[in-house]
Design an enzyme around this catalytic site. Structure first.
Site, PDB file in Angstrom:
ATOM      1  N   ARG A  48      23.983   1.682  16.006  1.00 51.65           N
ATOM      2  CA  ARG A  48      22.910   0.742  16.387  1.00 51.65           C
ATOM      3  C   ARG A  48      22.589   0.782  17.873  1.00 51.65           C
ATOM      4  NH1 ARG A  48      23.421  -3.948  18.085  1.00 51.65           N
ATOM      5  NH2 ARG A  48      25.465  -4.257  17.151  1.00 51.65           N
ATOM      6  N   TYR A 102      -3.030   0.290  10.388  1.00 54.07           N
ATOM      7  CA  TYR A 102      -2.145   0.267   9.220  1.00 54.07           C
ATOM      8  C   TYR A 102      -1.883  -1.184   8.787  1.00 54.07           C
ATOM      9  CZ  TYR A 102       2.089   0.942   6.467  1.00 54.07           C
ATOM     10  OH  TYR A 102       3.018   0.926   5.473  1.00 54.07           O
ATOM     11  N   ASP A 174      -0.356   4.693  17.538  1.00 51.94           N
ATOM     12  CA  ASP A 174       0.325   5.107  16.309  1.00 51.94           C
ATOM     13  C   ASP A 174      -0.251   6.485  15.975  1.00 51.94           C
ATOM     14  OD1 ASP A 174       1.014   5.616  13.654  1.00 51.94           O
ATOM     15  OD2 ASP A 174       0.979   3.501  13.093  1.00 51.94           O
ATOM     16  N   LYS A 199       6.185   9.857   7.049  1.00 50.64           N
ATOM     17  CA  LYS A 199       5.005  10.622   6.663  1.00 50.64           C
ATOM     18  C   LYS A 199       5.181  12.105   7.028  1.00 50.64           C
ATOM     19  CE  LYS A 199       3.886   6.529   5.473  1.00 50.64           C
ATOM     20  NZ  LYS A 199       3.160   5.611   6.320  1.00 50.64           N
TER      21      LYS A 199
HETATM   22  C1  LIG Z   1       3.262   4.316   6.780  1.00 53.99           C
HETATM   23  C2  LIG Z   1       2.702   3.980   8.092  1.00 53.99           C
HETATM   24  C3  LIG Z   1       3.351   3.072   8.955  1.00 53.99           C
HETATM   25  C4  LIG Z   1       4.619   2.349   8.553  1.00 53.99           C
HETATM   26  O1  LIG Z   1       5.690   3.214   8.431  1.00 53.99           O
HETATM   27  P1  LIG Z   1       6.975   2.928   7.478  1.00 53.99           P
HETATM   28  O2  LIG Z   1       7.805   4.140   7.695  1.00 53.99           O
HETATM   29  O3  LIG Z   1       6.476   2.734   6.099  1.00 53.99           O
HETATM   30  O4  LIG Z   1       7.615   1.681   8.008  1.00 53.99           O
HETATM   31  C5  LIG Z   1       2.779   2.838  10.190  1.00 53.99           C
HETATM   32  N1  LIG Z   1       1.620   3.435  10.555  1.00 53.99           N
HETATM   33  C6  LIG Z   1       0.975   4.288   9.768  1.00 53.99           C
HETATM   34  C7  LIG Z   1      -0.286   4.917  10.246  1.00 53.99           C
HETATM   35  C8  LIG Z   1       1.479   4.592   8.508  1.00 53.99           C
HETATM   36  O5  LIG Z   1       0.814   5.441   7.715  1.00 53.99           O
END
Ligand SMILES: *Cc1c(COP(=O)(O)O)cnc(C)c1O
Length: 392
Positions: A48, A102, A174, A199
């Site tokens: 952690r 998101y 992001d 992703k």
């Molecule tokens: C899926 C996604 C998230 C969140 O990610 P997790 O791994 O599900 O917590 C944030 N931003 C975008 C653009 C996403 O596609």
């Protein structure tokens, strides 16, 4: 920021490898200890504390790909996003947030920021003027996500980064949809880059993880909040992620090549009403895409003509999976109105341009001809249900 002279595929393959001094194996060992010696050591390691050997080393690969000084890995994209937000936003602070983001991030802000006395403004649209209009004396962060989900709208990254710098505001992006293979926001002046590693970084629909890449000074700030919130991940997963990221560039490039061809195919199809893909000349942000993206990504959305039921179409697909999430090497499609945007009212969806029949397409690495055949066949089936029986 620090730049490596190595090519992107070499960075993916080799940066952040842990040398196996003991057995000279070709790949990084997994270190599963949750207990490390504290005496006579430079670093006190603990899962952690985000500094186990596997976490430490993989962070180097992510930092190199994003042209950042440092990076940190989290247990999910949302762990990375929430930790970064709470590291930079204190009671009485304000954040400017891009309108199309998101759903999970929007939920964090709308449901929870009030409890922390953090103010926020969502921009009216994705134009620079709308970001400017939202800035207040207490604004500490500007938060963007480009390309956006599900309509693939783009924000001019350099323009927003420059605006933020001029007001001494920290800028955050992001970068999940583009990945550093297609877009390196730090080169355009962005301060902090976030990822859902679930992703494209993972890429095989079997990992949940997140990441942040930024300056060492910002990582130090984020780390303080990280150890309190505790969103770390298991070193098994870190090792899986390292393995996945070795092929990040070749996967993303192959998916992107397919997406460009599929976007053109759909755009010319008589049963398709509209295609949203930054690589099409008809896309309103095509010029921004050319400026800041190397290619146009592997995500696209489209609407079928009224006479085709989108759910029936998805059910008739044989190869492309009607699945949640995105970015795996396998092609998937989903209906935002029934998944990511299901909690919004139909009016609110309509205001955002998300029709009930809008289909989001995460393009995989399959052979293009098979994807096209699958779509053609599914369209035929929806128009003539008898076909479904005969081909079942
Ligand atoms: C899926 C996604 C998230 C969140 O990610 P997790 O791994 O599900 O917590 C944030 N931003 C975008 C653009 C996403 O596609």
């Amino acid at each position: 920021m620090k730049k490596s002279n190595l090519g992107v595929n070499t960075i993916c393959t080799h940066i952040g490898e842990i040398p196996d001094e003991q057995f000279k194996g070709a790949v990084s060992p997994i270190y599963l200890s949750s207990s490390y010696e504290f005496m006579d050591v430079d670093v006190k390691r603990y899962p952690r504390y985000f500094n186990t050997p596997n976490q430490d080393y993989l962070a180097k690969k992510i930092a190199a790909l994003e042209h950042a000084e440092a990076a940190q890995i989290f247990g999910s994209g949302m762990a990375a996003i929430s930790t970064v937000m709470l590291a930079f936003l204190k009671s009485g602070d304000h954040v400017v947030v891009q309108n199309d983001i998101y759903g999970g991030t929007r939920n964090l802000i709308e449901k929870h920021f009030k409890d922390y006395n953090i103010e926020y403004s969502f921009t009216k649209d994705l134009e620079l003027g709308s970001f400017k209009a939202c800035i207040q004396a207490n604004t500490k962060l500007i938060y963007i996500e480009t390309p956006s989900n599900p309509l693939l709208k783009l924000v001019d990254i350099e323009a927003v980064a420059t605006l933020a710098k001029s007001k001494e505001i920290t800028s955050v992006i992001d970068n999940t949809f583009a990945t550093p293979i297609i877009q390196k926001p730090i080169d355009f002046g962005i301060d902090i880059v976030l990822h859902s590693a679930t992703k494209y970084f993972g890429g095989h629909s079997d990992i949940c993880a997140g990441a942040v890449a930024t300056s060492q000074a910002h990582i130090n700030t984020i780390w303080q909040t990280s150890i309190a919130l505790g969103g770390s991940l298991s070193d098994f997963t870190v090792w899986m992620l390292e393995r996945s990221m070795k092929t990040l560039a070749i996967r993303v490039k192959a998916q992107q090549r397919n997406a460009k061809k599929l976007a053109r195919f759909l755009d010319q199809h008589e049963a398709v009403a509209k295609v949203y893909y930054p690589g099409l000349k008809s896309h309103p942000n095509h010029a921004i895409a050319k400026k800041q993206m190397k290619g146009y990504g592997a995500m696209l959305s489209f609407e079928l003509k009224d006479y085709i039921n989108a759910s029936a179409f998805l059910k008739a697909l044989k190869l492309i999976k009607p699945s949640m999430s995105l970015a795996g090497i396998e092609s998937t499609m989903l209906l935002p109105a029934k998944t990511s945007h299901a909690l919004l009212t139909p009016e609110s969806r309509k205001a955002q341009g998300i029709s009930d029949g809008l289909i989001r397409f995460s393009v995989g690495i399959e052979s293009k001809k098979d994807l096209i055949k699958d779509i053609e066949h599914a369209i035929s089936c929806t128009l003539n249900p008898e076909l479904m029986k005969t081909n079942a």
